[in-house]
Design an enzyme around this catalytic site. Structure first.
Site, PDB file in Angstrom:
ATOM      1  N   HIS A  77       0.847  -1.184   0.000  1.00 38.39           N
ATOM      2  CA  HIS A  77       0.000   0.000   0.000  1.00 38.39           C
ATOM      3  C   HIS A  77       0.885   1.238   0.000  1.00 38.39           C
ATOM      4  CE1 HIS A  77      -0.139   0.976   4.614  1.00 38.39           C
ATOM      5  NE2 HIS A  77       1.012   0.447   4.283  1.00 38.39           N
ATOM      6  N   CYS A  84       5.866   6.720   3.947  1.00 33.82           N
ATOM      7  CA  CYS A  84       4.721   5.846   3.670  1.00 33.82           C
ATOM      8  C   CYS A  84       3.936   6.283   2.433  1.00 33.82           C
ATOM      9  CB  CYS A  84       3.802   5.754   4.884  1.00 33.82           C
ATOM     10  SG  CYS A  84       4.576   4.906   6.267  1.00 33.82           S
ATOM     11  N   HIS A  95       3.739  -5.058   3.654  1.00 32.86           N
ATOM     12  CA  HIS A  95       3.721  -5.591   5.015  1.00 32.86           C
ATOM     13  C   HIS A  95       3.224  -7.020   4.974  1.00 32.86           C
ATOM     14  CE1 HIS A  95       4.162  -1.589   6.797  1.00 32.86           C
ATOM     15  NE2 HIS A  95       3.207  -1.165   5.975  1.00 32.86           N
ATOM     16  N   HIS A 117      -1.583 -10.658  -1.280  1.00 31.48           N
ATOM     17  CA  HIS A 117      -0.796 -10.383  -2.482  1.00 31.48           C
ATOM     18  C   HIS A 117      -1.474  -9.358  -3.394  1.00 31.48           C
ATOM     19  CE1 HIS A 117       1.445 -13.806  -1.024  1.00 31.48           C
ATOM     20  NE2 HIS A 117       2.428 -13.404  -1.805  1.00 31.48           N
ATOM     21  N   GLU A 134       0.509  -4.507  11.775  1.00 28.63           N
ATOM     22  CA  GLU A 134       1.179  -4.109  10.536  1.00 28.63           C
ATOM     23  C   GLU A 134       2.658  -4.473  10.554  1.00 28.63           C
ATOM     24  OE1 GLU A 134       0.417  -0.237   8.226  1.00 28.63           O
ATOM     25  OE2 GLU A 134       2.317   0.131   9.249  1.00 28.63           O
TER      26      GLU A 134
END
Length: 145
Positions: free
Chosen positions: A27, A37, A43, A78, A130
């Site tokens: 992400h 980020c 993750h 995935h 996470e």
């Protein structure tokens, strides 16, 4: 799977089940205050879903573990979370694919399924790890289930 004790929810239901899942997903957070980020990164998420209720279904389950895995793992594993535009947005902060939002979205998907079951179990919380040092818990407000 990580062996862990999760924060528990106080309730008066007869049955409580917990399903652990592991999801590998990428992400990015589309906001300038997200720092690094903002870049695509991945993750290995650890998810624990807590479901409770008073009645078992006709097969003796509160909810089928396999169905919970299908709803969550099959959708997110995935993947690039940002590509799931039915759940996540690049314009509305409440729908950015942060851990907080992801935990809420998992709750919403699970609860939507639970509403279809005749025994009407309820999702009490979603725990989403996470990283090894960071996790989020989403619990609906009273009366939202």
């Amino acid at each position: 799977m990580i062996q862990q004790i999760y924060p528990s929810v106080t309730h008066n239901f007869s049955y409580e089940l917990n399903k652990d899942l592991q999801i590998a997903a990428a992400h990015f957070i589309p906001h300038n205050q997200a720092g690094v980020c903002q870049r695509i990164h991945g993750h290995t998420y650890f998810v624990n879903i807590t479901v409770a209720g008073n009645q078992l279904d006709e097969s003796g389950f509160l909810v089928n573990f396999k169905q919970l895995k299908k709803i969550i793992h099959d959708r997110f594993d995935h993947s690039l979370l940002n590509d799931d535009t039915q759940l996540f947005s690049s314009k509305v902060a409440e729908d950015f694919p942060t851990s907080e939002v992801m935990a809420r979205k998992i709750y919403e998907l699970v609860q939507a399924h639970l509403h279809t079951l005749p025994n009407k179990p309820t999702c009490l919380q979603v725990f989403l790890r996470e990283t090894p040092t960071s996790y989020v818990i989403y619990r609906p407000k009273a009366g939202e289930c």
